[in-house]
Write an enzyme that holds these catalytic residues in place. Structure first.
Site, PDB file in Angstrom:
ATOM      1  N   GLU A   1      41.461  18.997 106.757  1.00  0.00           N
ATOM      2  CA  GLU A   1      41.940  17.618 106.829  1.00  0.00           C
ATOM      3  C   GLU A   1      43.411  17.641 107.217  1.00  0.00           C
ATOM      4  O   GLU A   1      44.050  18.703 107.201  1.00  0.00           O
ATOM      5  CB  GLU A   1      41.729  16.895 105.495  1.00  0.00           C
ATOM      6  CG  GLU A   1      42.571  17.430 104.359  1.00  0.00           C
ATOM      7  CD  GLU A   1      42.234  16.804 103.000  1.00  0.00           C
ATOM      8  OE1 GLU A   1      41.103  16.350 102.798  1.00  0.00           O
ATOM      9  OE2 GLU A   1      43.123  16.786 102.137  1.00  0.00           O
TER      10      GLU A   1
ATOM     11  N   HIS B   1      44.752  12.496  98.982  1.00  0.00           N
ATOM     12  CA  HIS B   1      45.149  13.821  98.523  1.00  0.00           C
ATOM     13  C   HIS B   1      46.667  13.965  98.667  1.00  0.00           C
ATOM     14  O   HIS B   1      47.232  13.537  99.673  1.00  0.00           O
ATOM     15  CB  HIS B   1      44.491  14.911  99.372  1.00  0.00           C
ATOM     16  CG  HIS B   1      43.066  15.159  98.999  1.00  0.00           C
ATOM     17  ND1 HIS B   1      42.157  15.690  99.891  1.00  0.00           N
ATOM     18  CD2 HIS B   1      42.393  14.978  97.843  1.00  0.00           C
ATOM     19  CE1 HIS B   1      40.983  15.813  99.289  1.00  0.00           C
ATOM     20  NE2 HIS B   1      41.095  15.380  98.046  1.00  0.00           N
TER      21      HIS B   1
END
Lengths: 368, 305
Positions: B221, B260
């Site tokens: 990611e 995150h």
């Protein structure tokens, strides 16, 4: 959290890093008082938590009252990369010899702090030439390393001494406030050889906030973001009209990507965290109901052990309570999905078997 | 450092082959107890729990609870520990584990200050231990051992290694792989924090020489450059098993943390474009959607036959 320039400079001042006289304001009345105190010439600097301010016209020189009256409102009205001015900083103009670059940042791949320094500052870090890079473990900078950096930058005399001093203060600041990045760019050499921080960038490690109540005053959160955080959600507001909700940061990012690939415009990124319950989904819908721009809601839940009927209840309750009156396109991975579909068959929530189908329907609109 | 499979599975001559003991730190908490039960249901051999102040009690009438990892290790000889304590208690819990001889530490909690993580990584280096996480779903050898919080359904024993920064995408993509007939030899959750105990390249080094591995899937990611480093390592090492990647966050705005702590693009650093272009350079196709991963993997395997 990325601090604004004037906030970063408050910390710099606290740690004894040299700064020019400056004052921050949020209204032109306040600004006029500061203008008198500082005296011309000074620079008007927009305070936004993004880079590229100069190019966007957010930094203007100001020589007299007429210019001030014209430029202050102009700068205040700018929107840079979607960010409106939080404040205006008036800062004395400096007579400088040269611009340097200096920063300490958390080097993620090397898993240590790292110094970047250069004798050619004043441009964005990607364009900074002849970078001097030193890995410094947990962030402590010894005299030896600081002297070495000054030497490699080609600095001498008072300037070298000031660089050592500034670098050690920057290190102390990084460690004590648990920063991910502290940057001075440009760090200017003045006519007398001393160093002065002309700009300041400071990014905190948000996970360490609980150890730094003194930094709370810099927190800038909308009411919605605050509510989201209380519920353990992550929320990022975006410009489009389709709210994207899911569980797990990766899954929601992935949904955002697929929606954009299909021509949809996301209104927000909302990660409700690991599990999904009636309460968490209802709370997510509550947050979304407060965003006027939202026209549709796209839900992507991968609930390993979650019963989709539990989630379906949240949608039904949200409609029954009059909380939302929007179409919901959802993909619910979990058990009891047939019952969930049955429960929702007369509502404005549709359940799809794949996220691709849910996205297509959300982009194309209802076709009942 | 011990090999990951020696720790999780062991060798046929070991008395505890295929039933390695695991300690659960924070076993009496809501989260810890839920997942302790789920791990046991999966077949993981939970030999002890740790909750300071509750030593001497038993969890669910069978798992002995100790006040410290030291006591738990002395009693059981376990080399694996999983931590479920809140972020602010993580540092001490992790130190307790590493100082007591734990060789594989799985750090589940989210929101751990990065300096605490760095301190633990440094300590683990000196102790020859592996840290997985923090902010990770954990690590598992499907149908053998689960040390984490993953739901069981997506996973099936097999020969594809899956390395993932994200939890739910690990489930999603493993599910798609399983449905397409690709079971998993091991799945490793890297975690979504800026600094990881086991980076993608470390996880790659752990699995790359597995003799019966047939393929690898990398789920990355935005944020940082661990995908780029991994792509470079794959190029340099001449690794030639069929490999497919997926990168989440192409549509994310810059300079925003996307859920995150580590998922943030700064300038061009951490961007999806940078990662995709490095994978392309390494001749690794990057799926546009999770569902495309098994399709691309099948394609790669077809070509490599």
């Amino acid at each position: 959290m990325r601090l604004l320039e004037f906030q970063a400079k408050e910390l710099f001042r606290e740690y004894g890093i040299n700064l020019l006289p400056s004052k921050s304001s949020t209204t032109i009345d306040e600004g006029r008082v500061h203008a008198k105190e500082l005296g011309y010439p000074f620079v008007i600097k927009i305070q936004v938590p993004v880079g590229g301010r100069g190019k966007a016209g957010g930094i203007q020189k100001c020589q007299n009252d007429d210019e001030f009256e014209l430029k202050y409102p102009q700068v205040m009205d700018l929107t840079i990369k979607g960010e409106k001015a939080r404040a205006i900083l008036l800062e004395k103009m400096a007579d400088i010899k040269k611009e340097l670059y200096l920063s300490i940042f958390l080097n993620r791949s090397k898993r240590c702090y790292t110094i970047i320094a250069s004798a050619e500052g004043g441009v964005e870090i990607e364009s900074v030439k002849n970078q001097i890079i030193k890995e410094i473990g947990m962030g402590d900078v010894s005299d030896e390393i600081a002297v070495q950096v000054a030497k490699e930058m080609g600095l001498e005399g008072k300037t070298a001494k000031d660089l050592v001093d500034t670098l050690k203060k920057l290190s102390k600041l990084t460690i004590e406030k648990e920063a991910e990045l502290v940057e001075i760019n440009p760090l200017a050499i003045m006519q007398d050889g001393s160093l002065m921080a002309l700009d300041g960038k400071f990014v905190t490690d948000d996970n360490s906030n609980f150890r730094h109540p003194e930094m709370d005053k810099y927190q800038e959160k909308s009411e919605i973001e605050e509510r989201a955080e209380k519920s353990g959600f992550s929320l990022v507001e975006l410009d489009g009209d389709i709210a994207v909700v899911g569980n797990g940061a990766g899954l929601v990012m992935s949904t955002l990507d697929m929606l954009s690939d299909n021509g949809g415009k996301p209104a927000c990124f909302l990660d409700v965290g690991g599990g999904a319950t009636t309460e968490s989904v209802y709370e997510a819908l509550t947050l979304i109901s407060q965003m006027n721009k939202v026209k549709k809601i796209l839900v992507n839940l991968y609930g390993g052990i979650v019963k989709t009927t539990v989630v379906a209840k949240a949608f039904l309750k949200a409609y029954a309570d009059g909380l939302i009156d929007l179409p919901v396109y959802s993909r619910l991975k979990g058990t009891e999905s047939d019952q969930a579909k049955e429960m929702l068959k007369d509502s404005r929530t549709k359940i799809y078997d794949s996220v691709e189908d849910a996205i297509n329907a959300a982009v194309m609109g209802d076709r009942k | 450092m011990m090999e990951i499979f020696d720790i999780l599975k062991g060798r046929p001559e070991d008395a505890d082959y295929k039933k390695k003991g695991v300690i659960v730190q924070g076993i009496t908490g809501a989260y810890g107890s839920l997942h302790a039960r789920n791990m046991m249901a999966y077949g993981t051999n939970i030999v002890a729990g740790v909750t300071p102040g509750k030593g001497g009690q038993k969890f669910d009438d069978k798992v002995p609870i100790y006040n410290s990892v030291k006591e738990a290790v002395e009693a059981t000889g376990a080399k694996i520990s999983i931590i479920y304590v809140p972020a602010k208690f993580f540092l001490n819990a992790a130190k307790d584990a590493l100082q007591s001889g734990i060789k594989l530490l799985v750090a589940i909690p989210e929101h751990i200050p990065v300096r605490d993580t760095m301190e633990i990584i440094d300590m683990a280096k000196h102790k020859g231990a592996i840290v997985i996480g923090p902010n990770t779903p954990g690590i598992m050898i499907p149908d053998l051992i689960k040390v984490g919080i993953m739901p069981p359904m997506p996973f099936k024993e097999g020969k594809v290694a899956v390395l993932s920064k994200s939890g739910t995408l690990l489930y999603e993509i493993s599910d798609a792989l399983t449905k397409a007939g690709f079971g998993q030899s091991i799945t490793i959750g890297i975690g979504g924090d800026p600094v990881n105990g086991t980076r993608l390249i470390d996880a790659f080094d752990m699995v790359k020489d597995l003799p019966d591995m047939e393929g690898m899937v990398i789920v990355g990611e935005i944020g940082g450059d661990s995908e780029e480093m991994l792509a470079q390592r794959i190029i340099d090492s001449g690794f030639d098993k069929p490999t497919v990647a997926y990168i989440a966050g192409r549509a994310a705005p810059k300079e925003k943390r996307m859920g995150h702590a580590g998922a943030i693009v700064m300038g061009t650093y951490g961007s999806a474009e940078s990662k995709v272009s490095m994978f392309n350079k390494a001749n690794i196709p990057v799926a546009k959607r999770p569902a495309e991963v098994p399709v691309l993997l099948a394609g790669k395997m077809g070509k490599s036959d």
